[in-house]
Scaffold this active site. Structure first.
Site, PDB file in Angstrom:
ATOM      1  N   ALA A   1       0.735  -1.214  -0.100  1.00  0.00           N
ATOM      2  CA  ALA A   1       0.023  -0.015  -0.150  1.00  0.00           C
ATOM      3  C   ALA A   1       0.897   1.332  -0.005  1.00  0.00           C
ATOM      4  O   ALA A   1       0.700   2.232  -0.661  1.00  0.00           O
ATOM      5  CB  ALA A   1      -0.831  -0.112   1.221  1.00  0.00           C
ATOM      6  N   ASP A   2       1.795   1.246   0.887  1.00  0.00           N
ATOM      7  CA  ASP A   2       2.801   2.405   0.825  1.00  0.00           C
ATOM      8  C   ASP A   2       3.486   2.555  -0.632  1.00  0.00           C
ATOM      9  O   ASP A   2       3.560   3.727  -0.963  1.00  0.00           O
ATOM     10  CB  ASP A   2       3.985   2.027   1.750  1.00  0.00           C
ATOM     11  CG  ASP A   2       3.538   2.646   3.291  1.00  0.00           C
ATOM     12  OD1 ASP A   2       2.735   3.377   3.416  1.00  0.00           O
ATOM     13  OD2 ASP A   2       4.288   2.172   3.997  1.00  0.00           O
ATOM     14  N   LEU A   3       4.153   1.424  -1.097  1.00  0.00           N
ATOM     15  CA  LEU A   3       4.957   1.271  -2.429  1.00  0.00           C
ATOM     16  C   LEU A   3       3.842   1.846  -3.600  1.00  0.00           C
ATOM     17  O   LEU A   3       4.157   2.592  -4.557  1.00  0.00           O
ATOM     18  CB  LEU A   3       5.304   0.048  -2.717  1.00  0.00           C
ATOM     19  CG  LEU A   3       6.469  -0.418  -1.550  1.00  0.00           C
ATOM     20  CD1 LEU A   3       6.913  -1.770  -1.922  1.00  0.00           C
ATOM     21  CD2 LEU A   3       7.600   0.493  -1.764  1.00  0.00           C
TER      22      LEU A   3
END
Length: 406
Positions: A179-181
């Site tokens: 999700a961050d990436l």
């Protein structure tokens, strides 16, 4: 590679007020493409991930440094400037730098930047050309806007964990913080689009990126499965919801991947396994039929695969033109000849360690290649240089340091 090779984002200056992963991933991509990325860090501690170890980089004498492997993964090709954003002097530094930058990226909680007087409205009043990108867990509006956002929680909230893991096991997060990436990558695309618009109109704009939005967007075919089909897809383990066989199989000495993409490949697979009759069976002759009857088909295939080892099967599958692959650990992956041939492992000079190994950029541009990697900066390594470039004289820098602003 010549030092004068052009870079796609040469001349673009980015003020990076992000930490941890989503924001630094975005700004690292911009830096790889040639932007001058100025990483703003807290004096004394810096980016939270500097302390997220072990493992930590070791210096030339073998002693642990303060540079964690986590920090090193997302901060190459940047310059580090330490600024205390809670001080008036630190806020003035950000305002002055913002007038000289094309892009600002931040991932503070909603309202924090306004409290410090360096929010989008304030800075764009000083520099209307500024592209201001905010990355938060849930965006600038909506009932969750004030919540802190963490990849793990977003993977659960956004449905990804319900799709990940064995069918009869517990929900699982993905092994890396996707999700961050993905948010970092979507933010990069949005920034490049905003710069294109700015160059055409002279006006910057504000970008509102949220981890949850990116998580929902990346559900892809399974999100569509729910919206169009009206049914919630279950966890399939390593199997595919819409293609059979497309999964991991156990073999005599480990596991391998078989990814049959069409009926012709399935027929060749059946011949290879000594199960040619299956390809003529109406229950399995088409992919749609195989999906409906996977519970009967897969155990038969699995029994056949157990008869030989991984290397023997992979050689036979590849010779037959059936998509397949090994299940590598990370050491195997980095040692793979294709990974090495593509330059995905790079050694770059480091002021403490002599050299540091980094994962290379996957972007291969013919005319404007990515930056040869410079090591992620030491904390505050470029503070004086950046401030002098911004017009601060030595007396002003001394006062800022004396007051704890830098």
């Amino acid at each position: 590679m010549s030092a004068i090779t052009p870079r796609a984002l040469a001349g673009v200056r980015v003020l990076d007020l992000t930490r941890v992963l989503a924001g630094p991933w975005c700004t690292q991509v911009l830096a790889d493409l040639g932007a001058d990325v100025i990483k703003i860090e807290r004096p004394g501690t810096g980016d939270d991930t500097r302390g997220w170890g072990p493992p930590f980089l070791r210096d030339a004498s073998g002693n642990e440094t303060d540079e964690s492997a986590y920090y090193l993964c997302a901060n190459r090709n940047k310059r580090s400037l330490t600024v205390d954003l809670s001080t008036p002097g630190g806020q003035d530094v950000i305002r002055r730098l913002a007038t000289q930058c094309d892009v600002l990226v931040e991932n503070f909680k909603v309202g924090d930047m306004a409290r410090h007087g360096v929010d989008a409205a304030s800075l764009r009043a000083l520099n209307p050309r500024l592209v201001y990108c905010s990355i938060t867990g849930f965006g600038q509006d909506g009932p969750y806007a004030q919540r802190a956002g963490y990849d793990f929680a977003v993977q659960g909230l956004g449905g990804l964990m319900s799709l990940t893991g064995e069918a009869d096991g517990e929900p699982q997060k993905v092994g890396v913080a996707v999700a961050d990436l993905f948010t970092g990558m979507y933010a990069t695309v949005a920034i490049l689009a905003a710069l294109r618009h700015r160059d055409a109109t002279g006006e910057g704009q504000v970008i509102d990126m949220a981890l949850l939005d990116a998580q929902i967007a990346m559900l892809a075919n399974l999100g569509s499965h729910t919206l169009v089909g009206g049914a919630v897809p279950p966890r399939q383990g390593n199997a595919h919801a819409n293609i059979v066989p497309y999964q991991v199989f156990a073999v005599a000495d480990g596991h391998l991947i078989v990814a049959v993409g069409n009926d012709r490949q399935f027929a060749r697979l059946c011949d290879l396994l000594g199960l040619a009759a299956l390809a003529q069976d109406a229950r399995y002759a088409t992919n749609a039929a195989r999906v409906r009857h996977r519970d009967a088909l897969v155990p038969v295939l699995q029994e056949a695969f157990r008869t030989r080892g991984r290397h023997a099967w992979l050689a036979s599958l590849e010779a037959a033109g059936i998509p397949c692959g090994p299940v590598n650990d990370l050491a195997d992956a980095f040692a793979d000849p294709q990974v090495q041939a593509r330059g995905m492992i790079v050694e770059t000079p480091h002021p403490l360690a002599g050299e540091v190994p980094l994962v290379g950029s996957p972007m291969k541009l013919s005319a404007t290649p990515v930056e040869p990697p410079r090591a992620p900066p030491l904390l505050g390594e470029h503070t004086v240089d950046v401030l002098r470039e911004a017009g601060f004289d030595d007396d002003e820098i001394a006062v800022l340091r004396e007051r704890g602003a830098i």
